[in-house]
Design an enzyme around this catalytic site. Structure first.
Site, short mmCIF file in Angstrom:
data_model
loop_
_atom_site.label_atom_id
_atom_site.label_comp_id
_atom_site.label_asym_id
_atom_site.label_seq_id
_atom_site.Cartn_x
_atom_site.Cartn_y
_atom_site.Cartn_z
N ASP A 1 43.70 30.32 49.85
CA ASP A 1 42.28 30.05 49.63
C ASP A 1 41.63 29.43 50.86
O ASP A 1 42.27 28.67 51.59
CB ASP A 1 42.13 29.11 48.42
CG ASP A 1 40.70 29.02 47.94
OD1 ASP A 1 39.92 29.95 48.19
OD2 ASP A 1 40.36 28.00 47.31
N GLY B 1 36.92 32.39 53.51
CA GLY B 1 35.48 32.50 53.69
C GLY B 1 34.88 31.25 54.30
O GLY B 1 34.03 31.32 55.20
N ARG B 2 35.31 30.08 53.84
CA ARG B 2 34.79 28.82 54.37
C ARG B 2 35.22 28.62 55.82
O ARG B 2 34.48 28.08 56.63
CB ARG B 2 35.26 27.67 53.49
CG ARG B 2 34.42 27.48 52.23
CD ARG B 2 35.04 26.51 51.27
NE ARG B 2 36.16 27.12 50.56
CZ ARG B 2 37.05 26.43 49.86
NH1 ARG B 2 36.98 25.11 49.82
NH2 ARG B 2 38.01 27.06 49.21
N ARG C 1 32.65 36.65 56.83
CA ARG C 1 33.77 36.34 55.95
C ARG C 1 34.98 37.21 56.27
O ARG C 1 36.13 36.77 56.12
CB ARG C 1 33.36 36.53 54.49
CG ARG C 1 32.39 35.47 53.99
CD ARG C 1 31.96 35.75 52.55
NE ARG C 1 33.08 35.70 51.64
CZ ARG C 1 33.54 34.58 51.06
NH1 ARG C 1 32.98 33.41 51.35
NH2 ARG C 1 34.54 34.62 50.23
N HIS D 1 39.27 36.53 56.53
CA HIS D 1 40.35 37.27 55.87
C HIS D 1 41.36 37.79 56.90
O HIS D 1 42.57 37.80 56.64
CB HIS D 1 39.78 38.42 55.06
CG HIS D 1 38.95 37.98 53.89
ND1 HIS D 1 39.42 37.08 52.94
CD2 HIS D 1 37.68 38.29 53.51
CE1 HIS D 1 38.49 36.87 52.03
NE2 HIS D 1 37.42 37.58 52.36
N TRP E 1 36.85 41.48 42.38
CA TRP E 1 36.03 42.69 42.45
C TRP E 1 34.55 42.35 42.39
O TRP E 1 33.70 43.18 42.76
CB TRP E 1 36.38 43.63 41.29
CG TRP E 1 37.78 44.16 41.32
CD1 TRP E 1 38.82 43.80 40.52
CD2 TRP E 1 38.32 45.17 42.21
NE1 TRP E 1 39.96 44.51 40.84
CE2 TRP E 1 39.68 45.36 41.87
CE3 TRP E 1 37.77 45.93 43.25
CZ2 TRP E 1 40.50 46.28 42.53
CZ3 TRP E 1 38.58 46.84 43.92
CH2 TRP E 1 39.93 47.01 43.56
N ARG F 1 33.02 40.28 44.18
CA ARG F 1 32.51 39.93 45.51
C ARG F 1 31.72 41.11 46.11
O ARG F 1 31.83 42.23 45.64
CB ARG F 1 33.68 39.54 46.43
CG ARG F 1 34.37 38.27 45.98
CD ARG F 1 35.42 37.82 46.97
NE ARG F 1 36.01 36.55 46.57
CZ ARG F 1 36.86 35.86 47.32
NH1 ARG F 1 37.23 36.32 48.51
NH2 ARG F 1 37.35 34.72 46.89
N LEU G 1 64.33 36.90 51.99
CA LEU G 1 63.15 36.52 51.22
C LEU G 1 62.56 37.72 50.49
O LEU G 1 62.44 38.80 51.04
CB LEU G 1 62.11 35.93 52.17
CG LEU G 1 60.73 35.59 51.57
CD1 LEU G 1 60.84 34.39 50.65
CD2 LEU G 1 59.72 35.34 52.69
N ARG H 1 48.33 25.03 46.95
CA ARG H 1 46.96 25.50 47.12
C ARG H 1 46.27 24.73 48.22
O ARG H 1 45.97 23.54 48.07
CB ARG H 1 46.15 25.39 45.83
CG ARG H 1 44.72 25.90 46.04
CD ARG H 1 43.98 26.18 44.78
NE ARG H 1 42.74 26.92 45.08
CZ ARG H 1 42.03 27.58 44.19
NH1 ARG H 1 42.41 27.62 42.93
NH2 ARG H 1 40.93 28.23 44.54
N GLU I 1 55.94 22.41 40.13
CA GLU I 1 55.34 21.29 40.84
C GLU I 1 54.15 21.83 41.64
O GLU I 1 54.17 22.98 42.10
CB GLU I 1 56.35 20.65 41.78
CG GLU I 1 57.57 20.05 41.09
CD GLU I 1 57.22 18.83 40.25
OE1 GLU I 1 56.33 18.06 40.66
OE2 GLU I 1 57.84 18.65 39.18
#
Length: 236
Positions: free
Chosen positions: A21, A24-25, A34, A38, A70, A72, A131, A184, A203
């Site tokens: 997250d 965009g900011r 934006r 990404h 979607w 956006r 992984l 996050r 957690e």
């Protein structure tokens, strides 16, 4: 030598899930479109995935595009899908890294060429033993549970025979352990419809760092914090 000792002595989570997250900011702070956020976020994803593989994490699940995304602007959605195309086309260049690729979510609405690339990349990396990277595309936790219930009903399982294991086995993540640790960045403090069944005993770790600025050192901070937690799973 100190770094190696530190890593081997820690209790690393088997499965880390990340909500990527803040793209965009990040772009807005720099006066950029934006889409630039990404692009930067996609680079961070590759860096963090490689780092997780390096230190021995077995599963990494990243929230790339939600069922709500979607809504956006179409230009932004198209840009994200083109980034996904580029990543899928480039994936064969990383075969030597022993990383397995999987994609979770309702993939049906995606463009045909993207779905074909997904099938190819999953097949090409199926034998990797390092992984496992799960990329959540058109994913929503409630949508996942709804689809699981539909599958259970269609299979003819009687109501009295349905257990938690029944539901878990019909989720997109049925072949892997639940996430131990959910991260996050970006300063938000919510799950946003992400792995809501699987995260029952996970957690959590939140950070104000925007995803494009998230570095291995920030992951290390999160892992250090994880090691201070006492996971009791409802016990004493």
């Amino acid at each position: 030598m100190f770094f190696k000792k530190k890593v081997t002595e820690r209790n690393l989570p088997t499965h880390i899930a990340i909500i990527m997250d803040g793209n965009g900011r990040w772009a807005k702070k720099r006066g950029l479109p934006r889409s630039a956020g990404h692009v930067a976020g996609a680079k961070t994803f590759k860096t963090i995935a490689r780092y997780c593989n390096k230190i021995g994490i077995k599963y990494l699940t990243v929230y790339a595009f939600s069922t709500e995304n979607w809504k956006r602007p179409q230009k932004e959605v198209d840009g994200i899908m083109n980034l996904l195309r580029d990543y899928l086309k480039d994936a064969e260049n990383f075969k030597g890294e022993n990383i397995r690729l999987k994609f979770i979510g309702n993939l049906e609405p995606l463009a045909d060429d993207i779905k074909e690339l997904i099938v190819k990349d999953e097949a090409d990396s199926a034998d990797a033993t390092g992984l496992t990277v799960n990329i959540a595309i058109n994913y929503g936790g409630r949508d996942e549970i709804t689809n699981a219930v539909k599958k259970i009903v269609q299979s003819g399982i009687k109501a009295e025979d349905i257990t938690e294991d029944t539901i878990s086995s019909h989720l997109y993540t049925s072949d892997m352990p639940d996430p131990d640790f959910i991260i996050r960045p970006s300063g938000e403090y919510r799950l946003s419809n992400y792995l809501i069944w699987q995260s029952a005993y996970a957690e959590y770790w939140f950070s104000d760092v925007l995803w494009p600025d998230f570095l291995p050192k920030h992951l290390e901070q999160a892992l250090d914090d994880y090691n201070k937690r006492n996971r009791r799973f409802g016990g004493v």
